[in-house]
Design a protein around this motif. Sequence first.
Motif, PDB file in Angstrom:
ATOM      1  N   THR A   1      34.546  46.729  37.403  1.00 28.35           N
ATOM      2  CA  THR A   1      35.685  45.877  37.739  1.00 28.35           C
ATOM      3  C   THR A   1      35.255  44.423  37.807  1.00 28.35           C
ATOM      4  N   LYS A   2      36.095  43.564  37.270  1.00 24.47           N
ATOM      5  CA  LYS A   2      35.878  42.122  37.316  1.00 24.47           C
ATOM      6  C   LYS A   2      37.054  41.481  38.039  1.00 24.47           C
ATOM      7  N   SER A   3      36.808  40.883  39.194  1.00 26.06           N
ATOM      8  CA  SER A   3      37.849  40.186  39.946  1.00 26.06           C
ATOM      9  C   SER A   3      37.882  38.729  39.517  1.00 26.06           C
ATOM     10  N   ILE A   4      39.062  38.309  39.098  1.00 30.13           N
ATOM     11  CA  ILE A   4      39.207  36.951  38.576  1.00 30.13           C
ATOM     12  C   ILE A   4      39.783  36.007  39.616  1.00 30.13           C
ATOM     13  N   SER A   5      40.730  36.469  40.407  1.00 32.27           N
ATOM     14  CA  SER A   5      41.309  35.621  41.451  1.00 32.27           C
ATOM     15  C   SER A   5      41.713  36.493  42.623  1.00 32.27           C
ATOM     16  N   MET A   6      41.899  35.833  43.777  1.00 35.71           N
ATOM     17  CA  MET A   6      42.245  36.544  45.002  1.00 35.71           C
ATOM     18  C   MET A   6      43.722  36.422  45.321  1.00 35.71           C
ATOM     19  N   ASN A   7      44.275  35.243  45.216  1.00 35.67           N
ATOM     20  CA  ASN A   7      45.677  35.003  45.534  1.00 35.67           C
ATOM     21  C   ASN A   7      46.313  34.101  44.483  1.00 35.67           C
ATOM     22  N   PRO A   8      47.064  34.698  43.542  1.00 36.05           N
ATOM     23  CA  PRO A   8      47.403  36.123  43.456  1.00 36.05           C
ATOM     24  C   PRO A   8      46.226  36.970  42.982  1.00 36.05           C
ATOM     25  N   LEU A   9      46.249  38.252  43.343  1.00 36.05           N
ATOM     26  CA  LEU A   9      45.181  39.167  42.954  1.00 36.05           C
ATOM     27  C   LEU A   9      45.265  39.471  41.465  1.00 36.05           C
ATOM     28  N   PHE A  10      44.148  39.293  40.760  1.00 29.69           N
ATOM     29  CA  PHE A  10      44.093  39.613  39.336  1.00 29.69           C
ATOM     30  C   PHE A  10      42.709  40.145  39.024  1.00 29.69           C
ATOM     31  N   GLN A  11      42.646  41.340  38.464  1.00 30.00           N
ATOM     32  CA  GLN A  11      41.367  41.943  38.115  1.00 30.00           C
ATOM     33  C   GLN A  11      41.531  42.875  36.929  1.00 30.00           C
ATOM     34  N   VAL A  12      40.436  43.097  36.217  1.00 34.93           N
ATOM     35  CA  VAL A  12      40.405  44.003  35.071  1.00 34.93           C
ATOM     36  C   VAL A  12      39.329  45.047  35.328  1.00 34.93           C
ATOM     37  N   THR A  13      39.531  46.245  34.753  1.00 33.32           N
ATOM     38  CA  THR A  13      38.641  47.372  34.999  1.00 33.32           C
ATOM     39  C   THR A  13      38.360  48.118  33.702  1.00 33.32           C
ATOM     40  N   HIS A  14      37.085  48.472  33.499  1.00 30.83           N
ATOM     41  CA  HIS A  14      36.661  49.346  32.414  1.00 30.83           C
ATOM     42  C   HIS A  14      36.236  50.676  33.040  1.00 30.83           C
ATOM     43  N   SER A  15      36.878  51.761  32.639  1.00 27.30           N
ATOM     44  CA  SER A  15      36.597  53.074  33.213  1.00 27.30           C
ATOM     45  C   SER A  15      36.072  54.006  32.124  1.00 27.30           C
ATOM     46  N   PHE A  16      34.962  54.671  32.421  1.00 26.65           N
ATOM     47  CA  PHE A  16      34.329  55.613  31.496  1.00 26.65           C
ATOM     48  C   PHE A  16      34.237  56.975  32.170  1.00 26.65           C
ATOM     49  N   ALA A  17      34.467  58.044  31.409  1.00 32.58           N
ATOM     50  CA  ALA A  17      34.329  59.408  31.914  1.00 32.58           C
ATOM     51  C   ALA A  17      33.822  60.298  30.796  1.00 32.58           C
ATOM     52  N   LEU A  18      32.873  61.161  31.138  1.00 31.66           N
ATOM     53  CA  LEU A  18      32.321  62.097  30.151  1.00 31.66           C
ATOM     54  C   LEU A  18      31.716  63.283  30.881  1.00 31.66           C
ATOM     55  N   GLY A  19      31.532  64.365  30.144  1.00 36.13           N
ATOM     56  CA  GLY A  19      30.881  65.551  30.696  1.00 36.13           C
ATOM     57  C   GLY A  19      31.770  66.419  31.560  1.00 36.13           C
ATOM     58  N   SER A  20      33.079  66.180  31.567  1.00 39.30           N
ATOM     59  CA  SER A  20      33.965  66.992  32.388  1.00 39.30           C
ATOM     60  C   SER A  20      34.222  68.340  31.726  1.00 39.30           C
ATOM     61  N   GLN A  21      34.396  69.384  32.545  1.00 34.66           N
ATOM     62  CA  GLN A  21      34.687  70.715  32.033  1.00 34.66           C
ATOM     63  C   GLN A  21      36.146  70.871  31.626  1.00 34.66           C
ATOM     64  N   THR A  22      37.012  69.995  32.131  1.00 34.11           N
ATOM     65  CA  THR A  22      38.444  70.136  31.874  1.00 34.11           C
ATOM     66  C   THR A  22      39.021  69.002  31.047  1.00 34.11           C
ATOM     67  N   MET A  23      38.308  67.882  30.921  1.00 37.21           N
ATOM     68  CA  MET A  23      38.834  66.725  30.208  1.00 37.21           C
ATOM     69  C   MET A  23      37.820  66.235  29.191  1.00 37.21           C
ATOM     70  N   ALA A  24      38.329  65.707  28.079  1.00 41.65           N
ATOM     71  CA  ALA A  24      37.453  65.158  27.045  1.00 41.65           C
ATOM     72  C   ALA A  24      36.924  63.806  27.478  1.00 41.65           C
ATOM     73  N   PRO A  25      35.800  63.344  26.907  1.00 38.60           N
ATOM     74  CA  PRO A  25      35.302  61.996  27.225  1.00 38.60           C
ATOM     75  C   PRO A  25      36.369  60.947  26.953  1.00 38.60           C
ATOM     76  N   SER A  26      36.453  59.939  27.814  1.00 33.33           N
ATOM     77  CA  SER A  26      37.533  58.964  27.697  1.00 33.33           C
ATOM     78  C   SER A  26      37.045  57.584  28.136  1.00 33.33           C
ATOM     79  N   TYR A  27      37.773  56.588  27.645  1.00 36.74           N
ATOM     80  CA  TYR A  27      37.577  55.194  28.066  1.00 36.74           C
ATOM     81  C   TYR A  27      38.947  54.599  28.330  1.00 36.74           C
TER      82      TYR A  27
END
Length: 352
Positions: free
Chosen positions: A68-94
């Motif tokens: 997560t990258k927080s750009i400002s506090m007021n107003p709140l603005f942030q961007v997030t990169h989410s990675f997941a892999l190796g799950s038994q029920t879900m395919a790898p994802s971004y």
Amino acid sequence: MASLPEQSSPNPLLFPAYTPFSSTLNRFQKWRADLGLPNPGTVENLQKEVKATHLTNYAFDGGRADLTKSISMNPLFQVTHSFALGSQTMAPSYNFGAIYASEKVFLQGGVDHDGNVSARMNQGWTASHVSKMQAQISQQAGHNLLQLEHDYQGMDFNLNLKAANPWPTDLTGIYVGSYLQSVTKNLALGTEWVYQRPTPATSDLVATYLAKYTSSDKSWIATAQLQPAGILQATYWQKLSEKVEFAADLQLMAAPMRRDALATLGAKYDLRLATFRAQLDSTGKVSALLEQRFTPTFAFLMSGEIDHFKNAAKVGVGVMIESSALSQEELEMQMQQMQMQQQALSPPPPTS
């Protein structure tokens, strides 16, 4: 939950003296105000404390990383990169997500590696009126979604109306209306009606009756949901201390073609820099989740589940890293603001 602002008495100009029912209506409004009944909250947050204690909505398996990258506090603005892999029920994802939040507006959007786009918006018009929108554009047929919702918080009641995938020409879609009213300072009663119309020729109406009892010191809460078809869900939550919470959930189904029951017990421990959740249910599953925060910008997650009846196990490991130029005090304020915004988000919409 923050207390709602005091609402002014009825404006006499709206009900002038020559109106036949003005005197009765004004007396009724004054009588309700003198009772001092609290706002019971929304129907979708009826089991908010139980869901926050149990780890059903937090557990995962495989590997996970949130940057997560927080750009400002007021107003709140942030961007997030989410990675997941190796799950038994879900395919790898971004997934790439962004959040913008001000005093009255909350915007959240995301896109994954398959091109699926999701977005949600909360717009607060006044202290009592909030409009919400949720949309999803998927590459898979039948997974597209448009949900419109409006929430009104009265002095001692809450009214909510929503429509999922509505089509104005033939009125197909899913329509939900809910009402929750405080009867006493501790007891609230309500109902929720779900009208499903997948095609112009078919429709279905399901009613649910609700009850919520809150102790005077707000240390424990009990809820119940009953459908005439024979489905009952009862929950109990108690705050044992400042750091320990306990929750129980019981679901019963006594329909003519199916009889089933599921009981779940869970506890949450809030330590100085860590949160630990443990859960046990009647299907033989034992699960736990640890969130260890070493600094305000780095957290380590470990999730595990053992199914004794199926002789299966799941393990998940994750990290959350935040890059920000904000001070530590600003980061703590941001975390509190994010928690409040997450509580205001709607649960997954109903499906036909």
